[in-house]
Design a protein around this motif. Structure first.
Motif, PDB file in Angstrom:
ATOM      1  N   ASP A  18      -1.208  24.366   0.080  1.00  0.00           N
ATOM      2  CA  ASP A  18      -0.377  23.157   0.010  1.00  0.00           C
ATOM      3  C   ASP A  18      -1.214  22.289  -1.216  1.00  0.00           C
ATOM      4  O   ASP A  18      -0.053  21.779  -1.850  1.00  0.00           O
ATOM      5  N   ASP A  19      -2.291  22.183  -1.199  1.00  0.00           N
ATOM      6  CA  ASP A  19      -2.821  21.168  -2.257  1.00  0.00           C
ATOM      7  C   ASP A  19      -2.721  22.008  -3.785  1.00  0.00           C
ATOM      8  O   ASP A  19      -2.301  21.266  -4.495  1.00  0.00           O
ATOM      9  N   CYS A  20      -2.700  23.300  -3.643  1.00  0.00           N
ATOM     10  CA  CYS A  20      -2.567  23.939  -5.154  1.00  0.00           C
ATOM     11  C   CYS A  20      -1.331  23.802  -5.435  1.00  0.00           C
ATOM     12  O   CYS A  20      -0.975  23.778  -6.584  1.00  0.00           O
ATOM     13  N   MET A  21      -0.409  23.969  -4.490  1.00  0.00           N
ATOM     14  CA  MET A  21       1.183  23.776  -4.826  1.00  0.00           C
ATOM     15  C   MET A  21       1.432  22.619  -5.298  1.00  0.00           C
ATOM     16  O   MET A  21       2.288  22.404  -6.416  1.00  0.00           O
ATOM     17  N   LYS A  22       0.828  21.305  -4.972  1.00  0.00           N
ATOM     18  CA  LYS A  22       1.191  19.792  -5.324  1.00  0.00           C
ATOM     19  C   LYS A  22       0.555  19.927  -6.784  1.00  0.00           C
ATOM     20  O   LYS A  22       1.240  19.330  -7.790  1.00  0.00           O
ATOM     21  N   VAL A  23      -0.444  20.629  -7.073  1.00  0.00           N
ATOM     22  CA  VAL A  23      -1.181  20.544  -8.476  1.00  0.00           C
ATOM     23  C   VAL A  23      -0.195  21.354  -9.344  1.00  0.00           C
ATOM     24  O   VAL A  23       0.244  20.752 -10.515  1.00  0.00           O
ATOM     25  N   VAL A  24       0.354  22.550  -9.087  1.00  0.00           N
ATOM     26  CA  VAL A  24       1.276  23.251 -10.091  1.00  0.00           C
ATOM     27  C   VAL A  24       2.540  22.492 -10.174  1.00  0.00           C
ATOM     28  O   VAL A  24       3.145  22.701 -11.244  1.00  0.00           O
ATOM     29  N   GLU A  25       2.817  21.743  -9.078  1.00  0.00           N
ATOM     30  CA  GLU A  25       4.324  21.194  -9.369  1.00  0.00           C
ATOM     31  C   GLU A  25       4.273  19.918 -10.106  1.00  0.00           C
ATOM     32  O   GLU A  25       5.267  19.598 -11.072  1.00  0.00           O
ATOM     33  N   LEU A  26       2.843  19.336 -10.277  1.00  0.00           N
ATOM     34  CA  LEU A  26       2.705  18.256 -11.125  1.00  0.00           C
ATOM     35  C   LEU A  26       2.795  18.939 -12.611  1.00  0.00           C
ATOM     36  O   LEU A  26       3.076  18.430 -13.571  1.00  0.00           O
ATOM     37  N   LEU A  27       2.092  19.857 -12.702  1.00  0.00           N
ATOM     38  CA  LEU A  27       2.043  20.596 -14.070  1.00  0.00           C
ATOM     39  C   LEU A  27       3.480  20.927 -14.602  1.00  0.00           C
ATOM     40  O   LEU A  27       3.684  20.723 -15.675  1.00  0.00           O
ATOM     41  N   ALA A  28       4.220  21.541 -13.529  1.00  0.00           N
ATOM     42  CA  ALA A  28       5.543  21.750 -14.186  1.00  0.00           C
ATOM     43  C   ALA A  28       6.265  20.699 -14.697  1.00  0.00           C
ATOM     44  O   ALA A  28       7.496  20.727 -15.231  1.00  0.00           O
ATOM     45  N   GLU A  29       6.135  19.621 -13.766  1.00  0.00           N
ATOM     46  CA  GLU A  29       7.046  18.300 -14.202  1.00  0.00           C
ATOM     47  C   GLU A  29       6.586  17.881 -15.729  1.00  0.00           C
ATOM     48  O   GLU A  29       7.519  17.360 -16.355  1.00  0.00           O
ATOM     49  N   ASN A  30       5.382  18.151 -16.058  1.00  0.00           N
ATOM     50  CA  ASN A  30       4.811  17.164 -17.124  1.00  0.00           C
ATOM     51  C   ASN A  30       4.434  18.227 -18.373  1.00  0.00           C
ATOM     52  O   ASN A  30       4.397  17.623 -19.505  1.00  0.00           O
ATOM     53  N   TYR A  31       4.525  19.557 -18.102  1.00  0.00           N
ATOM     54  CA  TYR A  31       4.181  20.403 -19.159  1.00  0.00           C
ATOM     55  C   TYR A  31       5.118  21.614 -19.363  1.00  0.00           C
ATOM     56  O   TYR A  31       5.696  21.824 -18.308  1.00  0.00           O
ATOM     57  N   ARG A  32       4.880  22.365 -20.372  1.00  0.00           N
ATOM     58  CA  ARG A  32       5.779  23.665 -20.590  1.00  0.00           C
ATOM     59  C   ARG A  32       5.000  24.685 -19.922  1.00  0.00           C
ATOM     60  O   ARG A  32       4.557  25.396 -20.527  1.00  0.00           O
ATOM     61  N   VAL A  33       5.310  24.631 -18.689  1.00  0.00           N
ATOM     62  CA  VAL A  33       4.617  25.750 -17.856  1.00  0.00           C
ATOM     63  C   VAL A  33       5.870  26.307 -17.166  1.00  0.00           C
ATOM     64  O   VAL A  33       6.986  25.581 -16.640  1.00  0.00           O
ATOM     65  N   ALA A  34       6.109  27.546 -16.887  1.00  0.00           N
ATOM     66  CA  ALA A  34       7.044  28.293 -15.738  1.00  0.00           C
ATOM     67  C   ALA A  34       6.396  28.428 -14.544  1.00  0.00           C
ATOM     68  O   ALA A  34       5.553  29.178 -14.323  1.00  0.00           O
ATOM     69  N   LEU A  35       7.012  27.634 -13.682  1.00  0.00           N
ATOM     70  CA  LEU A  35       6.520  27.726 -12.346  1.00  0.00           C
ATOM     71  C   LEU A  35       7.295  28.931 -11.591  1.00  0.00           C
ATOM     72  O   LEU A  35       8.397  28.767 -11.573  1.00  0.00           O
ATOM     73  N   LEU A  36       6.568  29.580 -11.035  1.00  0.00           N
ATOM     74  CA  LEU A  36       7.138  30.927 -10.547  1.00  0.00           C
ATOM     75  C   LEU A  36       7.167  30.927  -8.987  1.00  0.00           C
ATOM     76  O   LEU A  36       7.513  32.237  -8.228  1.00  0.00           O
ATOM     77  N   ASN A  37       6.975  29.902  -8.337  1.00  0.00           N
ATOM     78  CA  ASN A  37       6.790  29.635  -6.715  1.00  0.00           C
ATOM     79  C   ASN A  37       8.343  29.909  -6.256  1.00  0.00           C
ATOM     80  O   ASN A  37       9.407  30.133  -7.072  1.00  0.00           O
ATOM     81  N   SER A  38       8.274  30.082  -4.865  1.00  0.00           N
ATOM     82  CA  SER A  38       9.807  30.312  -4.339  1.00  0.00           C
ATOM     83  C   SER A  38      10.849  29.509  -4.759  1.00  0.00           C
ATOM     84  O   SER A  38      11.831  29.618  -4.397  1.00  0.00           O
ATOM     85  N   LYS A  39      10.641  28.297  -5.108  1.00  0.00           N
ATOM     86  CA  LYS A  39      11.890  27.424  -5.598  1.00  0.00           C
ATOM     87  C   LYS A  39      12.338  27.939  -6.900  1.00  0.00           C
ATOM     88  O   LYS A  39      13.643  27.496  -7.033  1.00  0.00           O
ATOM     89  N   ASN A  40      11.913  28.662  -7.572  1.00  0.00           N
ATOM     90  CA  ASN A  40      12.372  29.023  -8.875  1.00  0.00           C
ATOM     91  C   ASN A  40      13.587  29.895  -8.401  1.00  0.00           C
ATOM     92  O   ASN A  40      13.654  31.168  -7.874  1.00  0.00           O
ATOM     93  N   SER A  41      14.504  29.504  -9.164  1.00  0.00           N
ATOM     94  CA  SER A  41      15.873  29.862  -8.848  1.00  0.00           C
ATOM     95  C   SER A  41      16.379  31.171  -9.428  1.00  0.00           C
ATOM     96  O   SER A  41      17.262  32.078  -9.056  1.00  0.00           O
ATOM     97  N   TRP A  42      15.642  31.609 -10.430  1.00  0.00           N
ATOM     98  CA  TRP A  42      15.741  32.852 -11.164  1.00  0.00           C
ATOM     99  C   TRP A  42      15.381  34.270 -10.283  1.00  0.00           C
ATOM    100  O   TRP A  42      16.089  35.200 -10.303  1.00  0.00           O
ATOM    101  N   ARG A  43      14.528  33.668  -9.427  1.00  0.00           N
ATOM    102  CA  ARG A  43      14.005  34.846  -8.511  1.00  0.00           C
ATOM    103  C   ARG A  43      14.941  35.023  -7.614  1.00  0.00           C
ATOM    104  O   ARG A  43      15.175  36.452  -7.236  1.00  0.00           O
TER     105      ARG A  43
END
Ligand SMILES: *Cc1c(COP(=O)(O)O)cnc(C)c1O
Ligand SMILES: [Zn+2]
Length: 481
Positions: free
Chosen positions: A213-238
């Motif tokens: 869950d800590d790692c998840m918070k980190v990647v979500e911060l990245l996705a909000e502020n940088y051009r990164v494609a977050l591929l976790n479960s919330k990704n609606s294309w999946r």
């Protein structure tokens, strides 16, 4: 290989926020709603156009694509118009995902369960889990997006210890530039096996102290502020790509899903969302004329969705749970990110298919392990989540929820090999107490060493062969012919 049969239809896709209703164009790289943080479903706002083609024509079209010699149409994009009709043929990434086998249960196992059923072996996807369905769609979308925007580099990121990172790293390594894959893992919280897939695919594997869950918070911060494609479960294309499971099941049963009961393990609940969404689209277009029944399955060690639906309608309160260790590790989630999607889709499913069309059943850890071991002793290749589905079917039978004239399809979401550690614990009676699994000793299996190591030393091959054969004959009680 290019193919003139590639569909010419293009839809108009939008992200729809399930919390605030806000819509966003699909050509922006969005993960969650910028306004409220809610999760999305992707919607083809041009779906009405698809209704101008009748059901039988769609069926014929998809059936004829089953014979197409076109890479882009060989996998999940056989059902292109229903999923993400934006991409061009050159964008489609195909690694052999989808069109997985549906294997009827071995006769003795079927008799034991008391109702005909089949396993759909989604462990026969390229990275050995159903996650490839969603990744094939997400990566095709990313290729399309990079091409449109002339982006030179996009980082794909996911925080995961299991099948999501394996799938993401695999697709990223195949596509190559402009995509680069990064996997973020909690240090010391993953087994060497779980690490081996992204490492083997050449992903950048970064570790942080803490838990998932800590790692998840980190990647979500990245996705909000940088051009990164977050591929976790919330990704609606999946979710869109995972709808292919529903299309394949319907097609395999010749578009007649009446009396079919699908059993699906529920973790973050993306998969069950996608499957319901897929069937609803086919129903809407007259491709199928009834809906199948969908059974979500959860372990009593991680069962928030079961608890929610166990309450009568009108008294349901959403309550995340604290999970306990579960052998259905890929579904061991106490606060599923796709719960808003489940609620939305289940409501529509029940509206169209009746009260019995969507249900959630609960199983114990013991039942999951026993079912997985039993299934695989009968020629199946079920992971623990596949065992969970069989346990779910047994309980549904016991509760009188599945009748004699129905036919179940169980989702074996990953290959048994990925979860060999739990088989090992079962055979050696080595489960930590928190799992609450007592192996059935009759099912334990272990290699037997027939001769001591020294037996090979100082003997030529012929002599050793005689000795070895003798030992086998004695062990098996073989009679001479
Ligand atoms: C991800 C996963 C699940 C859970 O699927 P959700 O979409 O999160 O509900 C089940 N089984 C396996 C093998 C998985 O990898
Ligand atoms: Zn919103």
């Amino acid at each position: 290989m290019h193919n003139s049969d590639f569909p010419t239809y293009r839809g108009h896709m939008e992200y729809v926020c399930l919390s605030c209703g806000q819509r966003y164009p699909a050509d922006s790289l969005l993960y969650t709603c910028p306004q409220c943080g809610g999760v999305f479903l992707l919607e083809n706002t041009d779906f009405a156009h698809l209704r101008t083609t009748d059901g039988p024509t769609w069926r014929k079209r998809f059936d004829s694509r089953a014979a197409a010699r076109s890479t882009a149409l060989r996998g999940i994009f056989r059902y292109y118009e229903l999923m993400a009709p934006l991409m061009d043929e050159e964008d489609i990434v195909y690694l052999g995902e989808g069109i997985t086998p549906i294997v009827e249960a071995a006769a003795p196992l079927r008799d034991q369960v008391g109702v005909p059923f089949a396993y759909k072996n989604d462990g026969q996807n390229p990275s050995a889990s159903f996650k490839d369905r969603g990744m094939a769609c997400a990566f095709s979308y990313l290729k399309w997006l990079c091409r449109r925007n002339d982006w030179e580099e996009v980082l794909t990121v996911c925080a995961s210890t299991g099948d999501t990172s394996a799938a993401a790293a695999l697709y990223a390594s195949y596509v190559g530039a402009p995509l680069k894959s990064v996997v973020l893992l909690p240090h010391g919280k993953v087994t060497p096996q779980q690490l081996s897939q992204p490492l083997g695919s050449g992903a950048t594997v970064l570790e942080l102290p803490g838990v998932f869950d800590d790692c998840m918070k980190v990647v979500e911060l990245l996705a909000e502020n940088y051009r990164v494609a977050l591929l976790n479960s919330k990704n609606s294309w999946r979710i869109l790509g995972q709808e292919s499971y529903a299309y394949e099941v319907a097609q395999w049963y010749n578009w007649d899903v009446d009396r079919l009961c699908l059993f699906v393990p529920v973790g973050n609940a993306g998969n069950i969302t996608a499957i319901m969404s897929g069937f609803l689209k086919m129903y809407d277009l007259g491709i199928i004329t009834t809906l199948p029944r969908i059974f979500g399955v959860q372990s009593s060690h991680a069962d928030p969705v079961y608890r929610y639906y166990a309450a009568p309608e009108g008294e349901r309160v959403w309550q995340p749970v604290d999970v306990r260790p579960s052998v259905a590790q890929a579904a061991m989630i106490g606060n599923p990110v796709s719960m808003p999607r489940v609620r939305r889709l289940a409501e529509r499913f029940v509206e169209a298919g009746g009260e019995r069309a969507f249900q959630v059943v609960q199983v114990t850890e013991q039942q999951i392990m026993d079912a997985m071991i039993e299934a695989n002793r009968h020629g199946h290749i079920a992971c623990t989540q596949g065992g969970e589905c069989l346990a779910g079917l047994r309980n549904a039978r016991r509760l009188g929820l599945v009748g004699d004239n129905e036919h179940a399809v169980l989702d074996a979401t990953a290959h048994a090999l990925k979860f060999a550690g739990f088989q090992e614990m079962y055979f050696t009676d080595a489960f930590p107490p928190a799992y609450e699994v007592q192996p059935d000793v009759r099912l334990a299996n272990a290699p037997e060493l027939l001769l001591p190591q020294e037996a090979r030393e100082g003997r030529d091959v012929a002599e050793f062969a005689r000795l070895g054969a003798e030992a086998v004959v004695k062990r098996l009680g073989l009679a001479r012919r």
